[in-house]
Write an enzyme that holds these catalytic residues in place. Structure first.
Site, short mmCIF file in Angstrom:
data_model
loop_
_atom_site.label_atom_id
_atom_site.label_comp_id
_atom_site.label_asym_id
_atom_site.label_seq_id
_atom_site.Cartn_x
_atom_site.Cartn_y
_atom_site.Cartn_z
N ASP A 107 -48.97 -25.94 32.13
CA ASP A 107 -50.11 -25.55 32.95
C ASP A 107 -49.62 -24.79 34.18
OD1 ASP A 107 -52.78 -25.34 33.61
OD2 ASP A 107 -52.87 -27.29 34.60
N HIS A 165 -57.51 -20.46 44.34
CA HIS A 165 -57.39 -21.91 44.14
C HIS A 165 -56.19 -22.47 44.92
CE1 HIS A 165 -57.27 -25.85 42.25
NE2 HIS A 165 -56.05 -25.62 41.82
N GLU A 222 -60.97 -29.22 36.03
CA GLU A 222 -60.41 -27.93 36.44
C GLU A 222 -60.82 -26.89 35.42
OE1 GLU A 222 -56.14 -28.47 37.09
OE2 GLU A 222 -56.53 -29.04 39.16
N GLU A 281 -60.29 -23.80 33.48
CA GLU A 281 -59.12 -23.01 33.14
C GLU A 281 -59.33 -22.32 31.80
OE1 GLU A 281 -55.35 -24.94 33.51
OE2 GLU A 281 -56.01 -26.30 35.10
N ASP A 308 -58.87 -29.08 32.44
CA ASP A 308 -57.70 -29.89 32.78
C ASP A 308 -58.16 -31.02 33.72
OD1 ASP A 308 -55.09 -30.78 33.12
OD2 ASP A 308 -54.69 -29.37 34.75
N ARG A 321 -57.54 -36.89 41.39
CA ARG A 321 -57.02 -36.37 42.67
C ARG A 321 -56.34 -37.43 43.51
NH1 ARG A 321 -56.66 -31.34 41.15
NH2 ARG A 321 -58.67 -30.40 40.66
N GLN A 377 -53.00 -38.08 41.98
CA GLN A 377 -52.20 -36.87 42.20
C GLN A 377 -51.62 -36.82 43.61
OE1 GLN A 377 -54.46 -33.29 41.41
NE2 GLN A 377 -52.76 -31.91 41.87
N LYS A 432 -52.53 -36.05 35.54
CA LYS A 432 -52.91 -34.96 34.65
C LYS A 432 -52.67 -35.29 33.18
CE LYS A 432 -53.31 -31.67 37.96
NZ LYS A 432 -54.43 -30.73 38.10
N THR A 492 -56.80 -33.47 28.40
CA THR A 492 -57.06 -32.05 28.66
C THR A 492 -57.89 -31.56 27.47
OG1 THR A 492 -54.94 -31.82 29.80
CG2 THR A 492 -56.02 -29.79 29.10
N GLU A 507 -62.54 -28.37 45.35
CA GLU A 507 -62.88 -27.22 46.19
C GLU A 507 -64.38 -27.12 46.45
OE1 GLU A 507 -60.43 -25.18 43.10
OE2 GLU A 507 -60.32 -23.63 44.65
MN MN Z 1 -54.58 -27.63 35.96
#
Ligand code: MN
Length: 432
Positions: free
Chosen positions: A135, A142, A208, A210, A242, A246, A249, A262, A266, A373
């Site tokens: 990834d 971002h 996420e 993607e 994904d 948080r 993380q 993560k 996915t 975000e």
């Molecule tokens: Mn990602």
């Protein structure tokens, strides 16, 4: 071989103008006719699935001289590993067989019934066996947003960011196809800075937005792929969600990057759209300043104009709400640069490897590709269609992403990648 299709060309299979799957697309996937049959490779057109095992058995793909039984397989990998020229012959056969002016399939009721399955009578599977998943972190917007939140505006981009496509090696085992639910992960977090960590279900679960591409032909160990040959190794693209925890993380990511935050799920969309189908939507990629090192400099720098959307349907609500509209073309680092950088050490990519883009955010707040975000780390909660408040995802929430290229009177799209959040599994059940 020219694989671009006249935008006016039509199939005898009916396709609405807002469908993602007209004759011009023909993406590959793996399906089983619902109920009994084994998985096999198919192509989507309109709301039908074309069974490629039938076409091959009936000698309708003979021009491509394919290995016997290549589509009677639960993965696209054997087909993906073929030389691009041979794959293009298959596309050429399909474009001809499905065209409204071609009688072979159109006028043979029995053959058509065996070949074309209604989508609603098919189960869709993970299309590719993925040996390795990487990834990237290729959206400047971002990376800047996250940098501002975690390090302040002065140090938003790390010093390496404008010089190389940052990435990490992800987890292939937990890749799932659209529609499969996502179990909320549990783990260690540090709710209060400076205090000891605590254990429990993640409270800051996120998505996420993607896209990812699958490797067709790989490269040998020790043999980097020159950037201007990168395209030869790309089979096609899918939408990727994904899923990210948080809170896990934030506590774990230094010094070696994301790990458990993560690795729990996915999601990918079920139809792999080929580069040939995307060709009419080629566009310029953002200019790069400072200039990149020569191994990342592209003779033909380009990307693709792909509209992206995220919809959130909150638990217990009847209507989804669009919470993000972005575009693949915003990405600072292109697929070719990602591939060239990944292999520059001599790292070998294998058929089926997935290289994902990283969250694709645009420059405006309604184009941000994650809740992190969109709610600015939870400080600006959003309202769902039914009036509920969300900072991060709640159990029962469904996230759906869609992607399409807008042509003149038609679309070439990816369909959806969707997933619903289930409550954390506590200990005591191994899930087998
Ligand atoms: Mn990602």
């Amino acid at each position: 071989m020219d694989q671009t299709v006249d935008p006016r060309a039509k199939s005898f299979v009916s396709v609405t103008t807002d469908s993602h799957f007209p004759l011009q697309n023909l993406p590959y996937g793996v399906f089983s006719p619902r109920g009994h049959d084994t998985p096999r490779v198919g192509v989507r057109i309109g709301d039908m699935v074309v069974d490629l095992t039938v076409l091959q058995e009936d000698d309708l793909l003979d021009e491509a001289e394919l290995p016997y039984g290549i589509f009677a397989c639960p993965w696209l990998n054997p087909f993906m590993s073929l030389p691009a020229e041979q794959r293009r012959l298959v596309r050429a056969c399909l474009l001809r067989l499905l065209d409204e002016n071609e009688p072979t399939l159109r006028d043979d009721r029995d053959l058509r019934a065996r070949t074309l399955r209604p989508l609603h009578a098919c189960e869709l599977h993970m299309p590719v066996g993925v040996p390795d998943y990487t990834d990237f972190y290729s959206s400047r917007e971002h990376a800047t947003n996250v940098g501002i939140m975690f390090r302040g505006a002065e140090n938003a981009l790390m010093p390496n960011w404008l010089h190389l496509p940052v990435g990490y090696h992800g987890r292939a085992s937990s890749l799932i196809v659209s529609g499969q639910p996502v179990v909320r992960p549990q783990g260690q977090t540090q709710p209060v800075e400076g205090e000891p960590p605590v254990f429990g279900p993640s409270r800051l679960l996120d998505f996420e937005l993607e896209m990812g591409f699958f490797i067709g032909a790989g490269n040998g160990l020790g043999y980097p792929v020159p950037i201007d040959r990168a395209q030869d190794h790309i089979f096609g693209l899918v939408l990727v969600n994904d899923w990210s925890a948080r809170d896990i993380q934030k506590w774990e990511y230094q010094p070696l990057g994301p790990f458990n935050s993560k690795n729990f799920a996915t999601s990918v969309s079920p139809w792999v759209v080929t580069l040939e189908a995307l060709e009419p939507f080629r566009c310029a990629a953002p200019p790069q300043e400072p200039a990149v090192l020569p191994y990342l400099a592209e003779g033909d720098r380009h990307t693709y104009d792909i509209n992206l959307e995220v919809h959130l349907q909150a638990a217990g609500e009847a209507q989804p709400l669009r919470i993000c509209a972005s575009n693949f073309r915003h990405l600072y680092w292109t697929m070719a640069q990602q591939l060239a950088h990944h292999t520059i050490t001599g790292c070998n990519l294998n058929t089926g490897d997935l290289l994902a883009s990283g969250t694709i955010s645009g420059s405006t707040p309604d184009s941000f590709g994650s809740l992190l975000e969109l709610t600015w780390r939870g400080t600006k909660p959003l309202r769902t269609a039914g009036g509920a408040e969300r900072r991060f995802l709640a159990d029962g929430d469904t996230v759906s992403m869609s992607a399409w290229c807008q042509g003149d009177g038609y679309r070439v799209g990816f369909g959806e990648v969707t997933g619903t959040v289930l409550p954390a599994h506590l200990f005591g059940n191994a899930g087998r």
